[in-house]
Design an enzyme around this catalytic site. Structure first.
Site, PDB file in Angstrom:
ATOM      1  N   ASN A 123       0.806  -1.233   0.000  1.00  0.00           N
ATOM      2  CA  ASN A 123       0.000   0.000   0.000  1.00  0.00           C
ATOM      3  C   ASN A 123       0.836   1.278   0.000  1.00  0.00           C
ATOM      4  O   ASN A 123       0.308   2.365   0.192  1.00  0.00           O
ATOM      5  CB  ASN A 123      -0.999  -0.005   1.165  1.00  0.00           C
ATOM      6  CG  ASN A 123      -0.337   0.162   2.516  1.00  0.00           C
ATOM      7  OD1 ASN A 123       0.868   0.443   2.598  1.00  0.00           O
ATOM      8  ND2 ASN A 123      -1.093  -0.001   3.585  1.00  0.00           N
ATOM      9  N   LYS A 124       2.125   1.155  -0.254  1.00  0.00           N
ATOM     10  CA  LYS A 124       2.964   2.358  -0.266  1.00  0.00           C
ATOM     11  C   LYS A 124       2.882   3.057  -1.627  1.00  0.00           C
ATOM     12  O   LYS A 124       2.221   2.579  -2.528  1.00  0.00           O
ATOM     13  CB  LYS A 124       4.402   1.988   0.108  1.00  0.00           C
ATOM     14  CG  LYS A 124       4.520   1.419   1.548  1.00  0.00           C
ATOM     15  CD  LYS A 124       4.395   2.499   2.610  1.00  0.00           C
ATOM     16  CE  LYS A 124       4.000   1.994   3.980  1.00  0.00           C
ATOM     17  NZ  LYS A 124       4.981   1.239   4.714  1.00  0.00           N
ATOM     18  N   THR A 125       3.595   4.192  -1.762  1.00  0.00           N
ATOM     19  CA  THR A 125       3.388   5.044  -2.945  1.00  0.00           C
ATOM     20  C   THR A 125       3.766   4.333  -4.251  1.00  0.00           C
ATOM     21  O   THR A 125       3.148   4.571  -5.278  1.00  0.00           O
ATOM     22  CB  THR A 125       4.175   6.364  -2.835  1.00  0.00           C
ATOM     23  OG1 THR A 125       5.553   6.038  -2.619  1.00  0.00           O
ATOM     24  CG2 THR A 125       3.666   7.208  -1.675  1.00  0.00           C
TER      25      THR A 125
END
Ligand SMILES: *Cc1c(COP(=O)(O)O)cnc(C)c1O
Length: 414
Positions: free
Chosen positions: A193-195
C-alpha cells in the site's frame, strides 16, 4: 452500496508483462532486473547508491548495522510511527528512546527530542543515531534534525517509507534537494500500500560508498560478492563469508514490478496530490475537523491524508466515526497507535500513555482517509460528503445555544 477500500494498488499491463518476462527468463532471484531497479531508483531519488532489499524493515536493519549500532546503545525514534522503526533497534538489543510528535504535521518534535536526549545522557546512555520518520509523506524538519544530530554526534537514518517522491528546500530560496542529502542512509518501502510497490520490498539509499558496500554484503549472508554474479558466466564459484549477514535480497520478480512502478511514480504522485487538494477543498469549511498541512518548502508525497476530529465538539469518538464510515462502504485506517502505548514498549520500558502526551492526544483524533491513484473525483466526493454528513449528525450543540433555547421558552410576561 458503494465500496471504497482504504487502498488499491495500481498495477498495469507493463508490470504484468515484465513479471512474465522474468518468470520465463530462467532467472528469478536477485539478478539483472534488481540491478537495473537499483540504478534507476538512485537516479530518481538523486542518491549515489541503492541496495534493493525485501522490505523497508530490512533496509532499516541494514542501515543501523552499517552505522555500527551496538548492544546497549540508544537510538532516538518518534513514538508516532510503525512497528518497524523501533523493532530494528531492538534487533541489536539497543534501546529506542521514544520522542513525542508535534501537533502540526505529526512529525517528531525536535525540541522534545533534545530534552529527552539530555535526560538520557545524564543517565549515562550512549546515543548513537536518530531515525526521523516522514509522517504520511510530509517531510519532517530535516534542518532541525541535522542540527540536533551534529550537536550530539548522531548518525541520521531516515525512515522514508512514505516518501517516493520527496523533495525539500533548506529555506524558501534554496534549491530543491533530494531526501538523502541531509542523512547518512535513507530507507524506502515498496509494501503493497505504499506510494510505489513491489508487493513486498524496500531500498536502502546512501551517498556513502562504505555504507553501501556494507549493506550490500550484509543483505546477502555477509558474502563478499553478489550470488548472482557467482552463478553467472562471468562470475566464479568462489566466495567468502565476511560476517554473519542476513537474507534480505530483493527478487527479480519483485524488481520487475518495481521498474515500472518507478516510471509511474511521478504520475501516481500527481494523482494523489490532486485527490488531496480536492479533499481539502471539500472539507475545509467543516469546523469540527483539522485538515493536513502542506509546507511550501517541502513536497508532500500524500501517501496518507489524515484528518483530525475535534472530539470536544463531537458526540462521537474516533472508533465510532470509523465504524460509521465502514457501514457506508468507506475503508479508513489509523496511523498509528503510538509505540509507547503498545504492550511491549509499556512492559519493557515502563511507558505510561501520558508520558508522550501529544502523540497520545493525536492518536485519539486521527483518521486516515483513502487516497490512491485508482480513486476518482467522484470517490473523493462520496467520502467527503459522508464525512460531512457524519459530522453534522454528531455535532454537539454549543452550550450557549442550549441556554438560549431555554430562555427563549421562558414565559417572560407571566
Ligand atoms: C510501512 C512502513 C515501514 C515498513 O515497511 P516494510 O516495507 O513493510 O518493511 C516502516 N516504517 C514506516 C513508517 C512504514 O509506514
Amino acid at each position: 452500496m458503494r465500496s471504497i477500500p482504504f487502498h488499491k494498488p495500481s498495477i498495469g499491463r507493463e508490470e504484468v508483462d515484465e513479471v512474465v518476462d522474468t518468470l520465463t527468463s530462467g532467472w528469478l532471484t536477485t539478478g539483472p532486473k534488481a540491478k537495473k531497479f537499483e540504478a534507476e531508483f538512485s537516479e530518481y531519488i538523486r542518491m549515489k547508491h541503492s541496495v534493493a532489499v525485501n522490505s523497508c524493515t530490512a533496509a532499516l536493519h541494514l542501515a543501523l548495522e552499517a552505522i555500527g549500532l551496538r548492544a546497549g546503545e540508544t537510538v532516538v525514534v518518534p513514538t508516532m510511527t510503525f512497528a518497524a522503526t523501533a523493532e530494528v533497534v531492538r534487533y541489536f538489543n539497543a534501546r529506542p528512546l521514544l520522542v513525542d510528535c508535534n501537533l502540526t504535521d505529526f512529525n517528531m518534535d525536535v525540541a522534545d527530542a533534545g530534552r529527552r536526549i539530555e535526560g538520557a545522557l545524564q543517565k549515562g546512555e550512549k546515543i548513537r543515531a536518530i531515525i526521523p520518520v516522514h509522517y504520511g509523506g510530509q517531510i519532517c524538519d530535516m534542518t532541525a534534525v541535522g542540527k540536533l544530530a551534529r550537536r550530539y554526534d548522531l548518525k541520521i537514518v531516515e525512515d522514508a517509507a512514505h516518501c517516493c517522491p520527496s523533495y525539500f528546500q533548506a529555506s524558501n530560496s534554496a534549491p530543491w534537494q533530494g531526501l538523502g542529502d541531509s542523512s547518512d542512509i535513507c530507507c524506502f518501502s515498496f509494501y503493497a500500500n505504499k506510494t510505489i510497490t513491489t508487493g513486498e520490498g524496500g531500498m536502502a539509499c546512501t551517498n556513502n560508498p562504505e555504507y553501501a558496500d556494507r549493506m550490500r554484503i550484509m543483505s546477502l549472508h555477509g558474502i563478499s560478492r553478489d550470488a548472482w554474479k557467482r552463478f553467472s558466466a562471468d562470475g566464479s564459484w568462489y566466495y567468502e563469508i565476511t560476517a554473519p549477514g542476513f537474507k534480505y535480497n530483493l527478487t527479480d520478480i519483485a524488481a520487475a514490478i518495481g521498474l515500472h512502478q518507478l516510471r509511474k511514480a511521478d504520475e501516481f504522485y500527481c494523482k494523489r496530490m490532486l485527490l488531496a487538494d480536492y479533499y481539502t477543498e471539500l472539507l475545509c469549511d467543516v469546523d469540527e475537523l483539522i485538515l493536513p498541512v502542506q509546507w511550501n518548502d517541502r513536497l508532500h508525497s500524500w501517501h496518507l491524508y489524515v484528518i483530525r476530529l475535534k472530539l470536544d465538539q463531537l458526540s462521537i469518538d474516533r472508533a465510532g466515526f470509523i465504524e460509521e464510515l465502514k457501514r457506508t462502504g468507506i475503508g479508513t485506517s489509523v496511523h498509528w497507535m503510538p509505540l509507547h502505548m503498545h504492550p511491549y514498549y509499556r512492559a519493557t520500558y515502563g511507558y505510561q500513555p501520558g508520558d508522550l502526551p501529544k502523540s497520545r492526544q493525536l492518536y485519539e483524533q486521527i483518521v486516515s482517509l483513502p487516497v490512491y491513484p485508482e480513486m476518482t473525483d467522484a470517490d473523493v466526493e462520496y467520502v467527503s460528503e459522508t464525512v460531512r454528513r457524519l459530522i453534522c449528525k454528531h455535532r454537539k450543540v454549543p452550550a450557549h445555544l442550549l441556554e438560549k433555547r431555554i430562555t427563549v421558552g421562558d414565559p417572560v410576561l407571566a
